[in-house]
Design a protein around this motif. Structure first.
Motif, short mmCIF file in Angstrom:
data_model
loop_
_atom_site.label_atom_id
_atom_site.label_comp_id
_atom_site.label_asym_id
_atom_site.label_seq_id
_atom_site.Cartn_x
_atom_site.Cartn_y
_atom_site.Cartn_z
N LEU A 107 0.85 -1.17 0.13
CA LEU A 107 -0.02 -0.02 -0.10
C LEU A 107 0.93 1.41 0.07
N LYS A 162 2.49 1.94 -3.49
CA LYS A 162 1.34 2.50 -4.70
C LYS A 162 1.01 3.88 -4.29
N TRP A 163 1.12 4.02 -3.06
CA TRP A 163 0.85 5.72 -2.60
C TRP A 163 1.65 6.54 -3.11
N CYS A 164 3.07 6.23 -2.94
CA CYS A 164 4.10 6.82 -3.25
C CYS A 164 4.37 7.16 -4.60
N ASP A 199 1.62 7.03 -6.64
CA ASP A 199 0.50 7.89 -6.95
C ASP A 199 0.55 9.46 -6.69
N ASN A 200 1.37 9.71 -5.71
CA ASN A 200 1.52 11.11 -4.96
C ASN A 200 2.84 11.69 -5.24
N SER A 202 -3.88 4.90 6.14
CA SER A 202 -4.20 6.23 5.88
C SER A 202 -3.67 7.40 7.25
N TYR A 220 -0.41 8.45 5.99
CA TYR A 220 -0.31 9.41 5.00
C TYR A 220 -0.38 10.66 5.40
#
Length: 321
Positions: free
Chosen positions: A163, A166-168, A170-171, A224, A227
């Motif tokens: 997770l 993927k967050w890195c 996308d952001n 979350s 994040y």
């Protein structure tokens, strides 16, 4: 510490106790040192206590730990030969509690068997009542309930790391970064703990020394909260990442600008080759041609003067004759 033990009135859920509730139960029945000892050796549930043969074996190991030394002094006597003997009351307390817990396990097993037998008899009686009217009807099947999958600690860890990756990805544009990755044990530390049958708990420690507790949804750990921490102004580690990326980009731009200046300087100092003849060369050629014509003209005049003088001499000779 209690001097007598009466476990005839144990809580109904005593076999399912874990974590804080388990330690409070041990503290109220045996004593605070006993509860601290179980917590020190990571016996956190009633089922774990039943599987632990002797919790005092830890004192026989050569371990340098101040907490264990304090517990040993509280739960035992120091002999003259520098050895230790566990207090008899402490041993009796643990044995009495284990016996009471085992009796409760046997009681629950007996109740469970009796309940299944009663359900089987009721089902048989119901079938015999309707056998004449519904000879072909089969006994109803018990409703099945789906049991949620219990993930292992390794599965939880792999899920969290995936997770975050993927967050890195996308952001990274939102942070103005061309490359943005966060690696475990490099950019953060992940802690996952499970208390037997209790829920799994997970925490992330950022490199800014902030400890973030992670939530859960449908038996899955959510990231979350981590994040939100990275996007807040309180994460100095994320600020350093963005500053380092900005400094690297500025240094690259300065190097490119310096390369352009050096190339322009080389081009301006290069010699210029022209195909056209310069005015000075044309003028020099014209002067040379003019001198040549003048010399030729002077040479021709001299020859004509010599020829005229020769004719005059011949004429004079003729007159003398």
């Amino acid at each position: 510490m209690p001097t007598s033990y009466d476990f005839d009135y144990l809580p109904e859920n005593v076999l399912a106790l874990s974590g804080y509730d388990f330690f409070q139960f041990i503290k109220s029945t045996l004593g605070e040192p006993e509860a601290n000892l179980l917590q020190k050796i990571s016996v956190k549930t009633t089922s774990s206590l039943l599987l632990t043969e002797n919790p005092f074996d830890i004192f026989n190991c050569d371990i340098d730990d101040d907490e264990l030394t304090t517990l040993k002094n509280q739960l035992s006597f120091k002999l003259k030969n520098d050895k230790y003997m566990i207090k008899p009351g402490v041993i009796a307390g643990f044995r009495s509690l284990n016996d009471a817990l085992k009796r409760r396990v046997d009681e629950q097993a007996t109740k469970s068997k009796r309940k299944k037998k009663q359900q089987s008899q009721q089902l048989s009686h119901t079938n015999s009542s309707f056998i004449c009217s519904l000879p072909s009807t089969s006994p109803p099947s018990a409703p099945t309930q789906s049991v949620p999958h219990r993930f292992s600690l390794a599965e939880h860890r792999a899920h969290i790391v995936k997770l975050i990756e993927k967050w890195c990805s996308d952001n990274k544009e939102n942070f103005g970064l061309e490359i943005f990755t966060l690696e475990e044990d490099v950019d953060f530390n992940l802690f996952i703990d499970s208390d037997g049958d209790a829920d799994v708990k997970a925490n992330i420690k950022c490199k800014c020394n902030k400890l973030i507790s992670l939530g859960k949804n449908d038996n899955r750990i959510q990231v979350s909260n981590y994040y939100k921490h990275l996007q807040s102004n309180g994460c100095d580690y994320m600020k350093n990442i963005k500053k380092a990326a900005k400094d690297a980009q500025l240094e690259q731009q300065q190097q490119q600008s310096s390369s352009c200046i050096i190339l322009s300087s080389h081009l301006s100092n290069a010699p210029v080759i022209q195909d056209d003849v310069s005015p000075l060369t044309t003028q020099a050629t014209a002067n040379t041609d003019s001198k040549t014509l003048t010399n030729q003209h002077s040479s021709g005049g001299g020859k004509r003067r010599l020829a005229s003088q020769s004719q005059k001499d011949i004429s004079t000779k003729r007159r003398r004759t």
